[in-house]
Enzyme design. Structure first.
Site, PDB file in Angstrom:
ATOM      1  N   ASP A   7       0.927  -0.955  -0.032  1.00 21.31           N
ATOM      2  CA  ASP A   7      -0.258   0.233  -0.102  1.00 21.31           C
ATOM      3  C   ASP A   7       0.869   0.997  -0.504  1.00 21.31           C
ATOM      4  OD1 ASP A   7      -1.355   1.908   0.618  1.00 21.31           O
ATOM      5  OD2 ASP A   7      -2.642   1.639   2.281  1.00 21.31           O
ATOM      6  N   LYS A  68       3.454  11.793  -3.343  1.00 20.16           N
ATOM      7  CA  LYS A  68       2.682  10.993  -4.180  1.00 20.16           C
ATOM      8  C   LYS A  68       2.229  11.566  -5.344  1.00 20.16           C
ATOM      9  CE  LYS A  68      -1.167   7.578  -3.584  1.00 20.16           C
ATOM     10  NZ  LYS A  68      -1.562   6.657  -2.729  1.00 20.16           N
ATOM     11  N   GLU A 173      -7.183   1.799  -4.662  1.00 18.58           N
ATOM     12  CA  GLU A 173      -6.857   0.965  -3.871  1.00 18.58           C
ATOM     13  C   GLU A 173      -9.246   0.544  -3.202  1.00 18.58           C
ATOM     14  OE1 GLU A 173      -5.947   4.798  -2.449  1.00 18.58           O
ATOM     15  OE2 GLU A 173      -3.904   4.729  -2.679  1.00 18.58           O
ATOM     16  N   ASP A 202     -13.360   4.867   1.004  1.00 14.68           N
ATOM     17  CA  ASP A 202     -11.015   4.778   1.668  1.00 14.68           C
ATOM     18  C   ASP A 202     -11.111   6.731   2.083  1.00 14.68           C
ATOM     19  OD1 ASP A 202      -8.736   5.047   2.343  1.00 14.68           O
ATOM     20  OD2 ASP A 202      -8.062   3.839   1.084  1.00 14.68           O
TER      21      ASP A 202
END
Ligand code: ATP
Ligand code: MG
Length: 836
Positions: A7, A68, A173, A202
């Site tokens: 992850d 990211k 994800e 999420d």
């Protein structure tokens, strides 16, 4: 192959592996399952993960985080430019125009591409997996946000390659969470029941993702996704930081944003405060000592005030929920459960809003932090031939609709059509047919740019090369396969030209179509026939995408000008090269150079670690010896030697803080050897004295035992009356000699000063014990001759002849395990995953 899931979070990463027992989230070298997404650059090495995070205040300009968000983005991208102003480290433009990170590394200014920096983080995660699995890791599944576009996904794939990873799938994800949920949940619908609909939310540090999944037996089908990339934990932190910057500006006249170090500290404290407010609704303090200009700052806040400040953010929670319900046309009553994961899903106001929207309690079946990594590891296990996972399939969706456009014959200009509508199943391949006389270009793009959290709608251009007309001069038939692959990336995966070989009346046409096996395929036809057919084509092109092979053939017939009975044809398929022109795609030369550089940096980190370890060994030895010289070792060294050695230790300690602060590894190794030359003999004398009594005791016990046997023999004990007299006499002599040797050595040693080397070494005593064993044991343990064995039934596990133990039987000092017991070899079975 390795079975690993990563992850790759915006703030923190998790690593899960599959082992025979199931899926396990593994810990890093700090015994922590969470590895911060931080990379810190120093004058001699890099630190990655927790070690890097610990430098975020002391080395803030060279410690990078939150990177990211820069994958697949141009440096000039307005998103990058606005993010840049909030960063304490520098960004720079790469030669290709993409975003790079500027830091001081090895005392030089360096610009690393975003793929390199993520590659470094992946290197660390890979090492964590390797040390857990105790074998090299390459094959893996890596998570990305479901809203990542192609350029962002390809950039993460490149980062994986830089880290030497073979990413079998880039997994969304929320899809990973769905898989983890599906496999661990016991209450999936029975075959006769309706599919069960579960919503997954999420809420991580960088964004908010929602997906809806239908569970039908082992089949998991994502129906729709929605997201908000401006609603994440970081956005709550920003609000808190801005609030306190303003407050401290007024209260203490401090311009916090002008000092990167202070800003980083404020972010850390605000994040802590935010987490505390999730558990506590009363006033909570925020105190930072020596914050800026030697000023201590303090303030307080409570949950109610925080929620008021964040009202705008909290109002965004409903949007994506409403969006997935509208896309799927589901009613709230259709929802079986709403499962929430991600760190920021712990904020009470968020939970309240989601729960209120669906009118139901939220479900927290999964570990909110580890679910993504576990889902990725499960996906990797499903893809791996080494594991058996109960039949499970998961179908994802295309997040943004994708169209193709191309130039038709000169006069007609551009044609275009949608190839993958939003929420189309993925991975998926489609075959399109064109009629062309020359090479042509297809341009793929997202056709709803407003939905994109990304500035450019273009995916890429694909030039289909080597297209030539048929021998007759007519347009050739060109089949083009387009797909959204397992990584969620669009590509033109192959193109072929169908060449008409010969025309033979009455012959059956040769079947040349090959149905691709790996993915579901829908065959389409697009006829770029030329001017006269174009208006018709445009009118039904959208319908054509739903047709099957047969229908398509039918359509084609209808589309042809009426003709007399057509002769049958024989065809040959020729593969055509495709030239890809993708935005921000690294060239293979650049990628290879990055792979090589990563290897060099790994080596540099390793060398630096060894150098540090060598230095630490000297330091440890100095401290250890200094304590012991006045403790356990005191008796074993004379005063003069002790003083010399103490002085030497003190000098070394000073040297470590001065000239010895920064030396080559070998210098430390030599220094340690020099110290040990003095310390080792003292330590050895101590160890000898510690172990000597036991060695003498063992020898003494052995001597006594043989003496007893000899006595029993002499007393004509029945147990030993079969022994040979001459041999027993020899044993007797051996034992007596050993006894004399032992007594003499003990006496000499007792009168020897402890500061001198011992008269007899422990090793010599042990050798003596072994020697009498080998000389005496074969004689005294000779089995009695058999006398007519009575006919008894064999009992299982009974003593085997010659192995029965007698009480006085000496045992071989060399053997720890009784003879004849061999460990069972483990069965060489495939590990089976226990998914229940
Ligand atoms: P992303 O998924 O966006 O890439 P990530 O996976 O690194 O990011 P998570 O680890 O899921 O993100 O969540 C981290 C966020 O959750 C941080 O903003 C953190 O402050 C926040 N968070 C963690 N625990 C709590 C809590 N108890 N209350 C409020 N926020 C929390
Ligand atoms: Mg996350």
């Amino acid at each position: 192959m390795s079975v690993v899931g990563f992850d790759l979070g915006f703030q923190s990463c998790y690593v899960a592996v599959a082992r025979a027992g199931g899926i396990e989230t593994v810990a890093n070298e700090y015994s922590d399952r969470c590895t911060p997404s931080f990379v810190s650059f120093g004058p001699r090495n890099r630190s990655i993960g927790a070690a890097a995070k610990s430098q975020v205040v002391t080395n803030c300009k060279n410690t990078v985080q939150s990177f990211k968000q820069f994958h697949g983005r141009a440096f000039s991208d307005s998103y990058v430019q606005s993010a840049k102003s909030n960063l304490v480290y520098d960004l720079a433009q790469m030669p290709s125009g993409s975003t790079g990170i500027k830091v001081m590394y090895m005392e030089e200014e360096r610009v690393f591409s975003i793929e390199q920096v993520t590659g470094m983080l992946l290197t660390k995660l890979k090492e964590t997996a390797e040390s857990a699995l105790k074998k090299p890791v390459a094959d893996c599944v890596i998570s990305v946000p479901s809203y990542f576009t192609d350029a962002e996904r390809r950039s993460v794939m490149d980062a994986a390659q830089i880290a030497g990873l073979n990413c079998l799938r880039l997994m969304n994800e929320t899809t990973a969470v769905t898989l983890a949920y599906g496999i661990y949940k016991q209450d999936l619908p029975a075959p006769e029941e309706k599919p069960r609909i579960v919503v997954f939310v999420d809420l991580g540090h960088s964004g908010y993702q929602v997906s809806v999944c239908a569970f039908n037996k082992g089949k998991l089908k994502i129906l729709a996704t929605a997201f908000d990339s401006e609603l994440g934990g970081k956005d709550f932190d920003d609000i808190l930081v801005n609030h306190f910057c303003e407050e401290f500006g007024k209260k203490y006249k401090l311009d916090v944003k002008s000092k990167p170090r202070a800003l980083v500290r404020l972010y850390q404290e605000c994040e802590k405060l935010k987490k505390l407010m999730s558990a506590n609704s009363s006033d909570l303090p925020l105190n930072i000592e020596c914050f800026m200009n030697d000023i201590d700052v303090s303030s307080k806040l409570n949950r109610g005030q925080f929620e008021e400040m964040c009202a705008g953010l909290l109002a965004k929670v409903e949007g994506p929920l409403r969006s997935v319900m509208e896309q799927t046309k589901l009613k709230k009553e259709d929802i079986y459960a709403v499962e929430i994961v991600g760190g920021a899903s712990r904020i009470p106001a968020i939970k309240e809003r989601i729960s209120k929207f669906f009118g139901k309690e939220l479900s927290t079946t999964l570990n909110a932090d580890e679910a993504v990594a576990r889902g990725c590891a499960l996906q990797c296990a499903i893809l791996s031939p080494a594991f058996k996972v109960r039949e499970f399939s998961i179908t994802d969706v295309v997040p943004y609709s994708i169209s193709l456009k191309w130039n038709s014959a000169a006069e007609e200009g551009l044609s275009d059509c949608e190839v993958f509508p939003k929420n189309h199943a993925a991975p998926f391949s489609k075959v399109l047919t064109f009629y062309r006389k020359e090479p042509f270009t297809l341009e793929a793009y997202y056709n709803s740019p407003k939905e994109l959290p990304y500035p450019s709608a273009t995916i890429g251009r694909f030039l289909i090369q080597n297209v030539v007309p048929q021998a007759s001069g007519e347009s050739a038939k060109v089949k083009v396969k387009v797909r959204v692959n397992v990584h969620g990336v669009f590509s033109v995966s192959s193109a072929s030209l169908v060449e008409v070989l010969k025309t033979a009346e009455g012959e059956e046409p040769m079947e040349t179509d090959q149905t691709p096996k790996e993915e579901e395929v829908c065959v389409l036809c697009v006829y770029a026939l030329g001017q006269q057919y174009l208006p018709r084509l445009k009118s039904f092109s959208s319908l054509l995408f739903q047709t099957t092979t047969e229908d398509a053939k039918q359509e084609k017939k209808n589309d042809q000008p009426p003709q007399a009975k057509k002769p049958k044809v024989k065809t040959k398929t020729v593969e055509l090269p495709i030239e890809n022109n993708l935005d921000w795609q690294l060239s293979s030369e650049v990628l290879n150079m990055f792979v090589e550089n990563e290897g060099k940096m790994i080596m540099q980190d390793k060398l630096e670690k060894e150098r540090n370890d060598a230095k630490n060994n000297v330091e440890e030895y100095v401290y250890d010896m200094r304590d012991k010289l006045h403790g356990v070792l005191e008796k074993f060294v004379n005063e003069a030697d002790r003083d010399t050695f103490s002085l030497k230790l003190e000098d070394t300690e000073n040297w470590l803080y001065e000239d010895g602060e920064d030396q080559q590894k070998q210098v430390y190794i030599d220094k340690l050897a020099e110290l040990k030359k003095m310390g080792q003999p003292i330590h050895e004398r101590y160890m000898e004295a510690e172990e000597r009594p036991k060695a003498f005791e063992d020898l003494g016990r052995q001597i006594q035992m043989y003496m007893k046997i000899i006595e029993a023999y002499k007393a004509k004990d029945e147990q030993y009356d079969h022994l040979d007299e001459l041999e027993v006499t020899r044993v007797d002599k051996h034992v007596n000699d050993a006894m004399v040797w032992m007594n003499s050595k003990m006496n000499q040693q007792n009168s020897q000063d402890l500061t001198l080397d011992p008269v007899v070494k422990v090793e010599e005593i042990k050798a003596k014990t072994k020697e009498i064993y080998s000389a005496c044991n074969p004689v005294v343990s000779k089995p009695k001759p058999k006398v007519e064995p009575p006919k008894e039934e064999k009992t299982e596990n009974g003593p085997v002849n010659g192995q029965e133990g007698t009480e006085n039987q000496p045992c071989n000092p060399d053997k720890a395990m009784p003879a004849g017991t061999e460990q069972e070899t483990a069965e060489n079975k495939l590990p089976e995953m226990d998914i229940d």
